[in-house]
Write an enzyme that holds these catalytic residues in place. Sequence first.
Site, PDB file in Angstrom:
ATOM      1  N   GLY A  43       0.778  -1.246   0.000  1.00 51.00           N
ATOM      2  CA  GLY A  43       0.000   0.000   0.000  1.00 51.00           C
ATOM      3  C   GLY A  43       0.799   1.279   0.000  1.00 51.00           C
ATOM      4  CD  GLU A  98       1.524   0.573   7.024  1.00 49.74           C
ATOM      5  OE1 GLU A  98       1.245   0.826   5.833  1.00 49.74           O
ATOM      6  OE2 GLU A  98       1.083  -0.420   7.614  1.00 49.74           O
ATOM      7  CG  ASP A 102      -8.066   0.605   9.870  1.00 51.36           C
ATOM      8  OD1 ASP A 102      -8.840   1.487  10.272  1.00 51.36           O
ATOM      9  OD2 ASP A 102      -8.476  -0.489   9.421  1.00 51.36           O
ATOM     10  CE  LYS A 130      -9.573   3.997   7.075  1.00 59.00           C
ATOM     11  NZ  LYS A 130     -10.121   2.665   6.728  1.00 59.00           N
ATOM     12  CG  PHE A 151     -11.997   0.242   2.544  1.00 60.84           C
ATOM     13  CD1 PHE A 151     -11.295  -0.386   3.562  1.00 60.84           C
ATOM     14  CD2 PHE A 151     -11.599   0.017   1.233  1.00 60.84           C
ATOM     15  CE1 PHE A 151     -10.231  -1.236   3.295  1.00 60.84           C
ATOM     16  CE2 PHE A 151     -10.539  -0.841   0.952  1.00 60.84           C
ATOM     17  CZ  PHE A 151      -9.851  -1.460   1.989  1.00 60.84           C
ATOM     18  CB  VAL A 152      -9.518   5.684   1.431  1.00 62.33           C
ATOM     19  CG1 VAL A 152     -10.488   6.625   2.141  1.00 62.33           C
ATOM     20  CG2 VAL A 152      -8.385   5.276   2.371  1.00 62.33           C
ATOM     21  CG  ASP A 158      -5.293  -3.442  -1.837  1.00 61.95           C
ATOM     22  OD1 ASP A 158      -4.890  -2.962  -0.754  1.00 61.95           O
ATOM     23  OD2 ASP A 158      -5.660  -4.622  -1.961  1.00 61.95           O
ATOM     24  NE  ARG A 164      -1.926  -3.065  -4.307  1.00 57.30           N
ATOM     25  CZ  ARG A 164      -1.983  -3.156  -2.978  1.00 57.30           C
ATOM     26  NH1 ARG A 164      -1.834  -2.080  -2.233  1.00 57.30           N
ATOM     27  NH2 ARG A 164      -2.201  -4.318  -2.394  1.00 57.30           N
TER      28      ARG A 164
HETATM   29  P1  IMP Z   1      -4.143  -1.945  10.706  1.00 47.99           P
HETATM   30  O1  IMP Z   1      -3.248  -3.085  11.043  1.00 47.99           O
HETATM   31  O2  IMP Z   1      -5.584  -2.225  11.033  1.00 47.99           O
HETATM   32  O3  IMP Z   1      -3.683  -0.617  11.271  1.00 47.99           O
HETATM   33  O4  IMP Z   1      -4.201  -1.872   9.134  1.00 47.99           O
HETATM   34  C1  IMP Z   1      -3.211  -1.347   8.419  1.00 47.99           C
HETATM   35  C2  IMP Z   1      -3.284  -1.787   6.981  1.00 47.99           C
HETATM   36  O5  IMP Z   1      -4.612  -2.108   6.551  1.00 47.99           O
HETATM   37  C3  IMP Z   1      -2.870  -0.635   6.112  1.00 47.99           C
HETATM   38  O6  IMP Z   1      -1.478  -0.619   5.956  1.00 47.99           O
HETATM   39  C4  IMP Z   1      -3.604  -0.914   4.827  1.00 47.99           C
HETATM   40  O7  IMP Z   1      -2.842  -1.763   4.013  1.00 47.99           O
HETATM   41  C5  IMP Z   1      -4.860  -1.609   5.263  1.00 47.99           C
HETATM   42  N1  IMP Z   1      -5.992  -0.650   5.310  1.00 47.99           N
HETATM   43  C6  IMP Z   1      -6.569  -0.104   6.396  1.00 47.99           C
HETATM   44  N2  IMP Z   1      -7.546   0.743   6.061  1.00 47.99           N
HETATM   45  C7  IMP Z   1      -7.573   0.756   4.711  1.00 47.99           C
HETATM   46  C8  IMP Z   1      -8.370   1.473   3.750  1.00 47.99           C
HETATM   47  O8  IMP Z   1      -9.246   2.298   4.045  1.00 47.99           O
HETATM   48  N3  IMP Z   1      -8.085   1.213   2.444  1.00 47.99           N
HETATM   49  C9  IMP Z   1      -7.122   0.333   2.036  1.00 47.99           C
HETATM   50  N4  IMP Z   1      -6.358  -0.341   2.902  1.00 47.99           N
HETATM   51  C10 IMP Z   1      -6.580  -0.132   4.227  1.00 47.99           C
HETATM   52 MG    MG Z   2      -0.361  -1.401   4.356  1.00 44.38          MG
END
Ligand code: IMP
Ligand code: MG
Length: 180
Positions: A43, A98, A102, A130, A151-152, A158, A164
């Site tokens: 990403g 990163e 999220d 977020k 969700f973006v 992606d 992407r």
């Molecule tokens: P976390 O472990 O929940 O913080 O998720 C992190 C990863 O989830 C990010 O590096 C993204 O690859 C993916 N992710 C989280 N939210 C989104 C979104 O809105 N769109 C696309 N990928 C996301």
């Molecule tokens: Mg990622």
Amino acid sequence: MYQDIKEILYTQEQLAERVKEIGAQITRDYAGKEVALASVLRGSYIFMADLSRAIQLPVTVDFMAVSSYGAGTVSSGQVEIKKDLSDSIEGKHLIIVEDILDSGNTLFYLMDVLRARKPASIRICTLMDKPERRTKPISADYVGFEIPDAFVVGYGLDYNEKYRNLPYVGILEPSVYGGK
Ligand code: IMP
Ligand code: MG
């Protein structure tokens, strides 16, 4: 606008402007030092490419890949290293790059793993954050944009490996992933 995109959140120009600002901030903060950028694939590949060119210091780039998502829009909570960094980070000033912070699962886990390798310092730079969705006690040192819980996709991000290559960041039409 592409029919799967509900709304453009950040245009190509807004992204370029913000990335430049973060690069300038890092250039000031690390003046006189060498910076090791480590990006979390896939990403953040576009952000990494743009950010690295916005930092006016000696910089190295390295990549790792982790998976925490299945094919959905919600983190599974399980983090697995699919590809490790190629180089040692011992004694280096590491910045993890990163795409989006999220739940925090991915970075919470990664910080532990990377700290154990004894970098001189370690910081997190994320294009988007977020904060509402956080379940792990973790925050980024550099944040491009704080975004709402949507969700973006685009600019590297992606949904099921698609979108992407969109040059902007947009909110995905929920019907695409069976939401409302
Ligand atoms: P976390 O472990 O929940 O913080 O998720 C992190 C990863 O989830 C990010 O590096 C993204 O690859 C993916 N992710 C989280 N939210 C989104 C979104 O809105 N769109 C696309 N990928 C996301
Ligand atoms: Mg990622």
